[in-house]
Design a protein around this motif. Structure first.
Motif, PDB file in Angstrom:
ATOM      1  N   SER A   1      33.787  44.234  43.840  1.00  0.00           N
ATOM      2  CA  SER A   1      34.117  45.345  42.901  1.00  0.00           C
ATOM      3  C   SER A   1      34.747  44.988  41.607  1.00  0.00           C
ATOM      4  CB  SER A   1      34.059  46.333  43.348  1.00  0.00           C
ATOM      5  OG  SER A   1      35.300  46.195  44.117  1.00  0.00           O
ATOM      6  N   ASP A   2      35.835  44.613  41.930  1.00  0.00           N
ATOM      7  CA  ASP A   2      37.182  43.654  40.920  1.00  0.00           C
ATOM      8  C   ASP A   2      37.003  42.722  40.437  1.00  0.00           C
ATOM      9  OD1 ASP A   2      39.200  44.012  39.541  1.00  0.00           O
ATOM     10  OD2 ASP A   2      40.669  44.792  41.473  1.00  0.00           O
ATOM     11  N   SER A   3      37.191  42.312  39.512  1.00  0.00           N
ATOM     12  CA  SER A   3      36.826  40.711  38.709  1.00  0.00           C
ATOM     13  C   SER A   3      38.490  40.479  39.210  1.00  0.00           C
ATOM     14  CB  SER A   3      36.976  41.281  37.137  1.00  0.00           C
ATOM     15  OG  SER A   3      35.798  41.560  36.828  1.00  0.00           O
TER      16      SER A   3
ATOM     17  N   ARG B   1      42.224  40.314  49.370  1.00  0.00           N
ATOM     18  CA  ARG B   1      40.542  41.405  48.612  1.00  0.00           C
ATOM     19  C   ARG B   1      41.014  43.131  49.611  1.00  0.00           C
ATOM     20  NH1 ARG B   1      37.034  42.997  52.534  1.00  0.00           N
ATOM     21  NH2 ARG B   1      37.406  41.605  53.367  1.00  0.00           N
ATOM     22  N   ARG B   2      41.572  42.752  51.095  1.00  0.00           N
ATOM     23  CA  ARG B   2      42.003  44.383  51.524  1.00  0.00           C
ATOM     24  C   ARG B   2      43.380  44.508  50.994  1.00  0.00           C
ATOM     25  NH1 ARG B   2      45.551  45.977  55.114  1.00  0.00           N
ATOM     26  NH2 ARG B   2      44.742  47.442  56.969  1.00  0.00           N
ATOM     27  N   SER B   3      44.149  44.146  50.788  1.00  0.00           N
ATOM     28  CA  SER B   3      45.450  44.574  50.025  1.00  0.00           C
ATOM     29  C   SER B   3      44.990  45.378  48.561  1.00  0.00           C
ATOM     30  CB  SER B   3      46.873  43.502  49.888  1.00  0.00           C
ATOM     31  OG  SER B   3      47.018  43.153  51.847  1.00  0.00           O
ATOM     32  N   MET B   4      44.175  44.269  47.732  1.00  0.00           N
ATOM     33  CA  MET B   4      44.149  45.105  46.466  1.00  0.00           C
ATOM     34  C   MET B   4      43.005  46.676  46.944  1.00  0.00           C
ATOM     35  SD  MET B   4      44.333  43.566  43.679  1.00  0.00           S
ATOM     36  CE  MET B   4      44.148  40.896  43.351  1.00  0.00           C
ATOM     37  N   ARG B   5      42.687  46.586  47.857  1.00  0.00           N
ATOM     38  CA  ARG B   5      42.275  48.000  47.813  1.00  0.00           C
ATOM     39  C   ARG B   5      43.066  49.415  48.391  1.00  0.00           C
ATOM     40  NH1 ARG B   5      37.134  46.709  50.806  1.00  0.00           N
ATOM     41  NH2 ARG B   5      38.739  46.179  52.822  1.00  0.00           N
ATOM     42  N   THR B   6      44.053  48.393  48.919  1.00  0.00           N
ATOM     43  CA  THR B   6      45.327  49.481  50.094  1.00  0.00           C
ATOM     44  C   THR B   6      47.057  49.289  49.335  1.00  0.00           C
ATOM     45  OG1 THR B   6      45.170  48.061  51.886  1.00  0.00           O
ATOM     46  CG2 THR B   6      43.726  50.148  51.609  1.00  0.00           C
ATOM     47  N   SER B   7      47.082  48.977  48.451  1.00  0.00           N
ATOM     48  CA  SER B   7      48.328  48.757  48.122  1.00  0.00           C
ATOM     49  C   SER B   7      48.921  49.603  47.420  1.00  0.00           C
ATOM     50  CB  SER B   7      47.972  47.353  47.416  1.00  0.00           C
ATOM     51  OG  SER B   7      47.568  47.706  45.654  1.00  0.00           O
ATOM     52  N   SER B   8      49.110  50.318  48.411  1.00  0.00           N
ATOM     53  CA  SER B   8      50.275  51.479  48.233  1.00  0.00           C
ATOM     54  C   SER B   8      51.404  51.278  48.480  1.00  0.00           C
ATOM     55  CB  SER B   8      49.378  52.724  48.710  1.00  0.00           C
ATOM     56  OG  SER B   8      49.055  52.807  50.012  1.00  0.00           O
ATOM     57  N   THR B   9      51.701  51.124  49.654  1.00  0.00           N
ATOM     58  CA  THR B   9      53.066  50.971  49.891  1.00  0.00           C
ATOM     59  C   THR B   9      53.457  49.710  49.505  1.00  0.00           C
ATOM     60  OG1 THR B   9      52.021  50.345  52.457  1.00  0.00           O
ATOM     61  CG2 THR B   9      52.493  52.350  51.878  1.00  0.00           C
ATOM     62  N   LYS B  10      55.332  49.544  49.727  1.00  0.00           N
ATOM     63  CA  LYS B  10      56.072  48.319  49.484  1.00  0.00           C
ATOM     64  C   LYS B  10      55.413  47.157  50.324  1.00  0.00           C
ATOM     65  CE  LYS B  10      60.279  46.964  48.486  1.00  0.00           C
ATOM     66  NZ  LYS B  10      60.368  45.673  49.652  1.00  0.00           N
TER      67      LYS B  10
ATOM     68  N   LEU C   1      25.109  36.752  33.292  1.00  0.00           N
ATOM     69  CA  LEU C   1      24.146  36.935  31.595  1.00  0.00           C
ATOM     70  C   LEU C   1      23.439  37.610  31.267  1.00  0.00           C
ATOM     71  CD1 LEU C   1      24.480  33.605  30.443  1.00  0.00           C
ATOM     72  CD2 LEU C   1      26.101  34.809  29.802  1.00  0.00           C
ATOM     73  N   THR C   2      23.064  38.897  33.273  1.00  0.00           N
ATOM     74  CA  THR C   2      22.607  39.738  33.113  1.00  0.00           C
ATOM     75  C   THR C   2      22.493  40.605  33.986  1.00  0.00           C
ATOM     76  OG1 THR C   2      21.245  38.289  34.837  1.00  0.00           O
ATOM     77  CG2 THR C   2      20.023  37.953  33.310  1.00  0.00           C
ATOM     78  N   LYS C   3      23.344  41.104  34.477  1.00  0.00           N
ATOM     79  CA  LYS C   3      23.639  42.284  35.120  1.00  0.00           C
ATOM     80  C   LYS C   3      24.665  42.437  34.020  1.00  0.00           C
ATOM     81  CE  LYS C   3      26.489  43.095  39.245  1.00  0.00           C
ATOM     82  NZ  LYS C   3      26.532  42.241  41.157  1.00  0.00           N
ATOM     83  N   ARG C   4      24.522  44.113  34.646  1.00  0.00           N
ATOM     84  CA  ARG C   4      25.772  45.093  33.323  1.00  0.00           C
ATOM     85  C   ARG C   4      27.112  44.971  33.858  1.00  0.00           C
ATOM     86  NH1 ARG C   4      24.295  49.191  30.635  1.00  0.00           N
ATOM     87  NH2 ARG C   4      21.612  49.168  31.147  1.00  0.00           N
ATOM     88  N   ASN C   5      27.224  45.490  35.040  1.00  0.00           N
ATOM     89  CA  ASN C   5      28.401  44.871  35.160  1.00  0.00           C
ATOM     90  C   ASN C   5      29.380  43.883  36.137  1.00  0.00           C
ATOM     91  OD1 ASN C   5      29.200  47.867  33.865  1.00  0.00           O
ATOM     92  ND2 ASN C   5      28.677  49.014  35.343  1.00  0.00           N
ATOM     93  N   SER C   6      29.046  42.725  35.792  1.00  0.00           N
ATOM     94  CA  SER C   6      29.093  41.994  36.473  1.00  0.00           C
ATOM     95  C   SER C   6      31.126  41.218  36.848  1.00  0.00           C
ATOM     96  CB  SER C   6      28.605  40.662  35.982  1.00  0.00           C
ATOM     97  OG  SER C   6      28.835  39.077  36.538  1.00  0.00           O
ATOM     98  N   PRO C   7      31.485  40.985  37.720  1.00  0.00           N
ATOM     99  CA  PRO C   7      32.667  40.854  38.212  1.00  0.00           C
ATOM    100  C   PRO C   7      33.163  39.406  37.599  1.00  0.00           C
ATOM    101  CG  PRO C   7      31.592  40.428  40.269  1.00  0.00           C
ATOM    102  CD  PRO C   7      30.878  41.140  39.067  1.00  0.00           C
ATOM    103  N   LEU C   8      32.360  38.790  37.534  1.00  0.00           N
ATOM    104  CA  LEU C   8      32.284  37.242  36.278  1.00  0.00           C
ATOM    105  C   LEU C   8      32.521  37.869  35.032  1.00  0.00           C
ATOM    106  CD1 LEU C   8      28.943  35.684  38.477  1.00  0.00           C
ATOM    107  CD2 LEU C   8      31.793  35.622  39.494  1.00  0.00           C
TER     108      LEU C   8
ATOM    109  N   GLN D   1      28.781  33.536  46.187  1.00  0.00           N
ATOM    110  CA  GLN D   1      27.967  35.125  46.432  1.00  0.00           C
ATOM    111  C   GLN D   1      29.265  35.984  45.976  1.00  0.00           C
ATOM    112  OE1 GLN D   1      25.478  34.244  49.242  1.00  0.00           O
ATOM    113  NE2 GLN D   1      23.966  32.662  48.323  1.00  0.00           N
ATOM    114  N   GLN D   2      30.117  36.139  47.286  1.00  0.00           N
ATOM    115  CA  GLN D   2      31.164  37.095  47.354  1.00  0.00           C
ATOM    116  C   GLN D   2      31.832  37.326  46.055  1.00  0.00           C
ATOM    117  OE1 GLN D   2      33.179  35.685  50.699  1.00  0.00           O
ATOM    118  NE2 GLN D   2      32.307  36.083  52.152  1.00  0.00           N
ATOM    119  N   ALA D   3      31.201  36.080  45.278  1.00  0.00           N
ATOM    120  CA  ALA D   3      32.817  36.357  43.994  1.00  0.00           C
ATOM    121  C   ALA D   3      31.900  37.692  43.216  1.00  0.00           C
ATOM    122  CB  ALA D   3      33.339  35.056  43.388  1.00  0.00           C
TER     123      ALA D   3
END
Length: 1080
Positions: free
Chosen positions: A602-604, A544-553, A674-681, A596-598
């Protein structure tokens, strides 16, 4: 080919010096480089003179002697050494060794660039600097030569280079002795400390090569010992000859005792049993590696050696395998924890050899891992804690790299000032941007105060004529200079701090990547260990952390490796924990937390990892058996009450997976999806859940059915339909339902889909169109299930709803500007209608084909093409019955010139006359090929076929038919069937046998008169088969029937069967004509 003396003379001239200057000054991109071509020329020369090692050695030494202030211009990894013969290679290594010991600067072709000559400084550019540059290059060149060797024949050469590097890294000679050849090597220039450090770095690089590259071929030497062990023995021999040799950093008493105990432990490990041989080998490599590092870092290595020996004694003394062992004494930590700390301390160093040894050792001790030892590893991987704790990260490799590249950078900066000036403007612009960004309000205030104090800023009350004096201007300039100098220092300090933090962060990420090796070993070697379950959330946090800050090699490498371990080695492993014990409740709570965390990501892509972790825990719970009543289903089986759908329920009852606890967790997640507008699932997540756990899917199906219709968004309704469409055909799900339950569920879904289809013609938005298409696809799935399982459901309502929408869908398809996906929707619609018993009208198919043909760009292009000349057109195939002799005969008179077509009664008379004459002059088909062309075929379209028809008619004595009379020939074809089957017609042989005995006799008699083979009346099947094959053969001379349609053939047969009088009259005419022909 030049001789050795000539080569030496040529390689010391001005040409080779200019070549060296070109190599040095053409390092930047965009400049011409001659060095690659020269490398090819040298390699070709060396390969061509393998039989002459002296010339090979002369060329290689000459190129190595081209130096820029002591530094050879050729790279240390120069590949041409692979073409050297064994004597030349040994001579080259000896020359390099002698130049390292006693550098002969006069024998070098040395030069300096223009910039170096301008900045010449005797204090900096002295012979010591040239010697250091030369020695550093030579030692790296020796290591590179060893890296390029792949044969066991050079073992003596490799050992010589390894001993040379090790000796001059950590020892010095007191008194030469014959037992140690290295002591006889004297230095003409003293070896500096930085030169020793460079040799030490090169030695450990060589040690890594000997342990990895030569693992199979050269690691095991003649006495079956690894290279590291031989070097340790060599070091022990040097320590024992204290009179002749002394270490650069003498050992203390404690360090010498640690060294002695290490040698004793190595001997004990060699005598281990075969069962513990693998573990003993791993510990042996660890001891040897730490023992070699005792010369580099004596204090740290001494402590590590003592701890390692204690761990080895305890690990080899244990006989039982314990996953959660406890120490005998409370104050003493378990040996596994100590060993893990040792491995972590070793992994701090960026060495590939240490990394491999740590993996090997940990693979043998991970079976004894304790929760505390695992927590030590997870603390390094925890991003939140590792940001604050920097104790384990030591910046060691930067100083070494600085030591390696310090002199090269200085020389390059001096050599290429002109080249660097090209990029100076870009660097100045970036510096200006950083300077503007670093300006703070405090500096602005100080600057304003200095200017106001010097009265440089004019106010309202100031006089215009008043100016500052020279002294005031000088004071103001001095104050401004000091202010800007302070600001520059502050900016540089901030930059240095930022660079330091970035370096530490990069080192920390590299350290975490190396520590992940231990996690990978644990998951691979011990997948059934309960401690593996504690790795899920730490790995997910890294992802999760590397997905957000995966800028460097480093961040990307860390993310990829963590994701690979989590996905391939953990979640997809065939083996998993089979003994959860009392952790069932904890695992259920962990499943809820992961789901619940899934749902809150914010990212699928990140949510997918969390969802897969929950599925992994479900598999663990399902694979573990519970102690509760497992024998109840067996009693039901004996009673005979068990049915087919009870299989999954029996397996579910025997597992630790409690559906009462898990179902609400996934039910809430499904409702959110099936109800939420922007669901990551996503839909594939739940499909994976349904396919792996059908009983859980049975409990969640009502939630999906509920969202097919109602107040939910059309996009969510489409997703619900898609879920049902992919889930209902699953065989495992069907086994979970009784027949009445399944039929009831299918009826409910059918009613929901029917309700959706009532609004099929009202779709305006893209989501509504998606809902309509998904509803129709779900309807097709339901219809297949109903027909396949023969369910008794009423489909009249669905058919009526679909028929009411037919006109609207057809209108949308026929629009000029078709809506995207309307044709696909229409096809799905008619697929459902076909299953319901309503066929698609043929007119629509024809119209669709016409529209596609008119709109096809290929057809438009073909229409626009020009015409082909007659010589290029493909001619029709010739009839099979014709022969070259018949084609060679001249055509009838008047056949070449066309005549106007006749009209009126003359045409009919002429046609009847031609037919009668053709029948009167007819001969058996087997004897005369002319009769084959008289078969009822359509007129020939090409001139050649027309001439052939006229020619055949002339041979038979009939009136020639004009090629310009197609209408007459068509009428001729129409009237042929009315004339029946007569002896004059070759059609008779292809007719089926007559039904009456009289007609059969008459037909056989006529065939005998014509000379044909009599047709047996008992072979109707053969003639039918012959007639079936006629259309496939096309128009040929052997089958006169093939040119006519089957309907005309049937009409001809029926007429022949209904009119026996007509056949009799034809037979009489035939007999009369034969009598006239036989009269003289």
């Amino acid at each position: 080919m030049l001789s050795k003396e000539q080569l030496q003379l040529v390689m010391r001239g001005d040409t080779i010096r200019h070549y060296g200057e070109h190599v040095v000054t053409s390092k930047y991109p965009g400049q011409f480089k001659f060095a690659p071509e020269m490398n090819e020329y040298v390699g070709t020369f060396l390969e061509g003179c393998r039989d002459d090692p002296e010339r090979q050695l002369a060329v290689l030494v000459a190129y190595t002697s081209i130096t820029n202030q002591g530094l050879p211009v050729m790279p240390t990894y120069w590949r041409v050494a692979r073409f050297l013969s064994s004597p030349a290679l040994k001579g080259y290594v000896a020359w390099l060794r002698d130049m390292f010991l006693q550098p002969d600067l006069d024998s070098l072709v040395d030069f300096s660039t223009g910039n170096q000559k301008k900045a010449q400084d005797a204090s900096i550019h002295g012979p010591e600097r040239a010697v250091f540059r030369l020695r550093k290059w030579i030692i790296l060149r020796l290591v590179s030569i060893v890296n390029s060797l792949h044969l066991e024949k050079e073992e003596a050469l490799i050992e010589e280079v390894a001993r040379f590097c090790f000796f001059h890294s950590f020892f010095e000679t007191k008194k030469p002795t014959s037992q140690i050849p290295e002591t006889g090597q004297q230095f003409s220039f003293p070896v500096e400390t930085r030169a020793r450090s460079a040799v030490s770095i090169a030695f450990f690089s060589l040690l890594q090569t000997l342990s990895t590259q030569f693992k199979q071929a050269l690691e095991q030497t003649q006495d079956k010992q690894p290279w590291t062990y031989r070097l340790v023995q060599f070091a022990d021999m040097l320590l024992n000859h204290s009179r002749n040799v002394s270490p650069l950093a003498p050992f203390t008493t404690q360090q010498r005792q640690a060294w002695t105990r290490m040698l004793q432990t190595l001997k004990e490990l060699e005598g281990c049993s075969s069962e513990a041989k693998a573990k003993a080998t791993a510990f042996q490599h660890l001891l040897l590696l730490v023992g070699i590092h005792l010369f580099k870092n004596p204090t740290e290595s001494c402590e590590l050696l003592g701890d390692i020996q204690t761990c080895i004694q305890k690990s080899l003394g244990e006989k039982t395998r314990r996953t959660r062992s406890k120490a005998a004494k409370p104050q003493e930590p378990p040996w596994v924890e100590v060993l893990v700390e040792i491995l972590l301390a070793l992994l701090v160093q960026p060495s590939h050899l240490i990394r491999q040894v740590a993996r090997s050792v940990f693979s043998h001790v991970c079976a004894h891992l304790t929760p505390r030892a695992l927590q030590l590893i997870l603390d390094v991987l925890n991003p939140e804690q590792s940001e604050d704790e920097d104790d384990n990260v030591v910046v060691t490799d930067d100083s070494e790299k600085q030591l390696e590249n310090e002199e090269d950078k200085n020389s390059e900066s001096e050599d290429n000032k002109n080249s660097e000036s090209e990029y100076g403007s870009e660097e100045e612009e970036s510096d200006e941007e950083d300077r503007d960004r670093d300006v703070d309000p405090g500096f602005r205030e100080q600057l304003m105060a200095v200017l106001q104090a010097g009265k440089a800023l004019g106010g309202v009350d100031d006089d215009d004529d008043e100016e500052l004096g020279d002294e005031a201007m000088m004071a103001l300039d001095q104050n401004l200079a000091s202010l800007f100098a302070e600001q520059k220092l502050r900016i540089q300090a901030r930059r240095d701090e930022k660079n330091k933090l970035q370096k530490e962060k990069a080192l920390r990420r590299d350290f975490q990547i190396r520590v992940l090796d231990l996690i990978e070993v644990l998951v691979t070697k011990q997948p059934e260990n309960p401690l593996v379950l504690e790795l899920l959330e730490p790995l997910l946090n890294i992802i999760r952390r590397s997905m957000r800050t995966s800028s460097t090699k480093q961040e990307q490498d860390l993310l990829h490796k963590t994701a690979r371990i989590f996905t391939h080695h953990l979640c997809r492993s065939r083996r998993y924990c089979r003994d959860v014990g009392n952790c069932v409740g904890t695992l259920s709570t962990q499943v809820e937390r992961l789901v619940q965390q899934a749902a809150h990501q914010s990212d699928s892509s990140v949510a997918l990892y969390y969802f897969n972790a929950s599925l992994y825990l479900l598999r663990v719970l399902k694979g573990n058996t519970a102690d509760r009543s497992i024998h109840k289903p067996q009693k039901k089986e004996k009673a005979g009450t068990s049915t087919k759908p009870k299989g999954p329920e029996v397996a579910q009852a025997a597992s630790c997976l409690d559906l009462n606890l898990v179902t609400p967790i996934y039910s809430s997640a499904l409702s959110s999806f099936l109800t939420k507008r922007n669901s990551p699932l996503t839909v594939p997540m739940f499909l994976s859940l349904f396919s792996r756990h059908p009983m859980l899917c049975k409990s969640l199906l009502p939630v999906v059915v509920q969202h097919v219709t109602g107040q939910t968004r059309p996009r969510h309704q489409a997703q619900a339909c898609l879920l049902l469409q992919k889930t209902l055909p699953m065989r495992q799900l069907r086994l979970c339902f009784e027949d009445p339950e399944w039929e009831q569920l299918t009826g409910q879904i059918l009613a929901k889909v029917t309700e959706n289809l009532r609004a099929l013609g009202e779709a305006q938005t893209k989501s509504q169109q998606l809902k309509n298409r998904s509803s129709l696809e779900l309807l097709n799935t339901l219809l297949w299930i109903i027909n396949h399982e023969k369910l008794t459901l009423d489909l009249t309502v669905v058919r009526g709803v679909l028929q009411s929408q037919q006109q609207y869908l057809q209108h949308r398809v026929q629009q000029k500007e078709q809506v995207a996906g309307s044709s696909r929707l229409y096809n799905i619609y008619w697929h459902a209608m076909k299953v319901l018993g309503v066929q698609r009208p043929k007119s629509e198919k024809k119209e669709a084909k016409e529209v596609s043909a008119t709109q096809s760009p290929v057809s438009m292009k073909r229409k626009k093409k020009g015409f082909l000349p007659e010589t290029k057109k493909r001619k029709k195939r010739k009839s099979e019955g014709t022969t070259p002799e018949e084609e060679a005969k001249p055509a009838a008179t008047g056949g070449d010139q066309p005549q106007p077509p006749s009209t009126g009664k003359k045409r009919k008379r002429k046609k009847a006359k031609v037919a009668a004459q053709a029948q009167a002059e007819g001969t058996p088909a087997a004897k005369s090929p002319a009769t084959e062309s008289l078969s009822p075929e359509p007129p020939a379209k090409t001139p050649k076929l027309r001439k052939r028809n006229r020619k055949l008619s002339q041979v038979n004595g009939a009136t020639p038919v004009s090629p310009t009379e197609p209408v007459v020939e068509k009428q001729y074809q129409k009237e042929l069937p009315q004339k029946g089957v007569s002896g004059k017609s070759p059609q008779l042989a292809l007719q089926p046998p007559a039904k009456t005995p009289k007609l059969q006799k008459r037909n056989r008699k006529l065939s005998q008169m014509n000379g044909d083979t009599p047709v047996s009346p008992t072979e109707p099947a053969i003639e039918k088969q012959y007639q079936k094959e006629l259309p496939q053969k096309g128009v040929s001379g052997k089958s006169p029937q093939s040119a006519l349609p089957r309907k005309k053939a049937r009409l001809r047969l029926s007429l022949a069967n209904r009119s026996p009088s007509f056949l009799q009259s034809g037979a009489k005419k035939k007999k009369a004509q034969l009598r006239k022909a036989t009269k003289p």
